[in-house]
Scaffold this motif. Structure first.
Motif, short mmCIF file in Angstrom:
data_model
loop_
_atom_site.label_atom_id
_atom_site.label_comp_id
_atom_site.label_asym_id
_atom_site.label_seq_id
_atom_site.Cartn_x
_atom_site.Cartn_y
_atom_site.Cartn_z
N ASP A 123 40.63 -21.62 -44.41
CA ASP A 123 39.42 -20.99 -43.89
C ASP A 123 38.16 -21.68 -44.40
OD1 ASP A 123 40.73 -19.17 -42.34
OD2 ASP A 123 40.38 -17.44 -43.65
N GLU A 124 38.16 -22.09 -45.66
CA GLU A 124 37.00 -22.80 -46.20
C GLU A 124 36.81 -24.14 -45.49
OE1 GLU A 124 36.67 -21.11 -50.76
OE2 GLU A 124 38.19 -22.61 -50.28
N ALA A 126 46.40 -26.78 -46.13
CA ALA A 126 45.76 -26.71 -47.44
C ALA A 126 46.71 -26.08 -48.45
CB ALA A 126 44.45 -25.91 -47.37
N SER A 158 40.65 -23.62 -49.27
CA SER A 158 41.59 -22.96 -48.38
C SER A 158 41.40 -23.47 -46.96
CB SER A 158 41.37 -21.45 -48.42
OG SER A 158 40.12 -21.12 -47.82
N LYS A 163 47.71 -23.49 -51.15
CA LYS A 163 47.30 -22.16 -51.54
C LYS A 163 46.84 -22.18 -52.99
CE LYS A 163 49.93 -19.33 -48.30
NZ LYS A 163 50.93 -18.24 -48.14
N ASP A 182 48.58 -23.12 -46.71
CA ASP A 182 47.59 -22.38 -45.92
C ASP A 182 47.33 -23.21 -44.67
OD1 ASP A 182 45.94 -20.25 -45.54
OD2 ASP A 182 44.31 -21.00 -46.79
N SER A 193 45.34 -23.75 -40.95
CA SER A 193 44.21 -23.35 -40.11
C SER A 193 44.66 -23.18 -38.67
CB SER A 193 43.11 -24.42 -40.18
OG SER A 193 43.45 -25.53 -39.35
#
Length: 297
Positions: free
Chosen positions: A260-261, A251, A258, A253, A131, A133
């Motif tokens: 986004d977090e 990050a 994540s 998956k 993941d 960003s």
């Protein structure tokens, strides 16, 4: 919160009174409005993670962006950032896993850490199950040589003819982002180390058979020259970079956090200006338009 008001919420703050042929809205009691505002504030202040969450962060020697000291503590920009993130997000703690530029992928695949900060997706991450960003940092790599009479920027034009010192496991533009030392040694006269300081000292030692060109990040070079101003007259620095990069958070998956977090954890520091401040303290830059386009995921 976007700041836009929900029409349904506004309507619910009023009492509806009907009269023949008309509908009149009358304001609700003040306690209802206060309750609505309190709920909105609580929602905006809700932690990213409701429960205590530990996130393991992979770190390798990448000064001044990130490194690990002799006590296993993160240093550089990353050290400051993790401390600020913990203070701003009380349900989150970070544990550091010390990896290396070459070992970072194997350690990630083995599940030894959850996220790694300040990586370019093009440095071997795009084909992995990760993941990614949006970019949160920018920097560039420059060529450095010893200043000599008659030597100018054209000295860097044909690196295959130069003795090069580089960091093992780093991705460089002039290599096509190849990181296999044996492959690079077949194409270039190249020596590897794990220290920018050592590489700069090799350049200053004027040993052309060992080191004519080093590749050093702009941020590291600026900090070096601030500590050693005498080197301004000793070092020739390329006008064009080897590469410019924008760095993201990578990050796992389905992992502890994540991408986004992680951005939601970062958001309070972006909003209050603290993230920009610590980035600039380390001589680094935000990506163009980062502050004006940043939105909490």
């Amino acid at each position: 919160a976007s700041g836009a008001q929900n029409p349904r919420a506004i309507l619910n703050a009023y009492s509806i009174v009907t009269h023949p042929g008309s509908i009149v809205l009358t304001k609700a009691p003040i306690w209802k409005l206060l309750a609505m505002f309190s709920a909105a504030i609580m929602l905006a202040a809700a932690p990213v993670f409701a429960d205590e969450t530990e996130i393991t962060v992979g770190v390798y020697h990448f000064p001044p962006i990130a490194s690990v000291d002799d006590n296993g503590e993160p240093t550089g920009l990353l050290g400051d950032l993790l401390q600020e993130l913990e203070q701003a997000n009380l349900t989150v703690s970070f544990r550091v896993f010390h990896t290396s530029p070459k070992r970072r992928y194997l350690d990630f695949e083995a599940g030894l850490y959850d996220v790694i900060f300040f990586e370019s997706p093009g440095w071997g991450w795009t084909k992995r199950n990760v993941d990614i960003s949006r970019p949160i940092l920018a920097d560039e790599e420059l060529y450095v040589a010893l200043k000599k009479p008659g030597r100018d920027d054209s000295f860097f034009d044909d690196l295959e003819q130069r003795s090069i010192v580089a960091i093992s496991g780093y991705h460089y533009g002039f290599t096509g982002y190849e990181t296999d030392n044996s492959v690079l040694e077949q194409k270039f006269n190249i020596e590897f180390s794990d220290s920018h300081s050592r590489n700069i000292n090799l350049i200053k030692a004027d040993r052309p058979s060992v080191a004519e060109v080093a590749i050093v990040s702009h941020s590291y070079l600026q900090r070096h020259l601030a500590r050693h101003p005498e080197d301004w007259d000793k070092l020739l620095v390329s006008r064009e970079p080897d590469q410019r990069y924008q760095l993201s958070i990578i990050a796992r998956k389905g992992g502890a956090a994540s991408a986004d977090e992680m951005l939601r954890l970062l958001a309070p520091l972006v909003d209050n200006g603290r993230y920009r401040q610590i980035v600039e303290n380390w001589g680094l830059q935000l990506p163009a338009g980062f502050l004006t386009s940043f939105e909490t995921p």
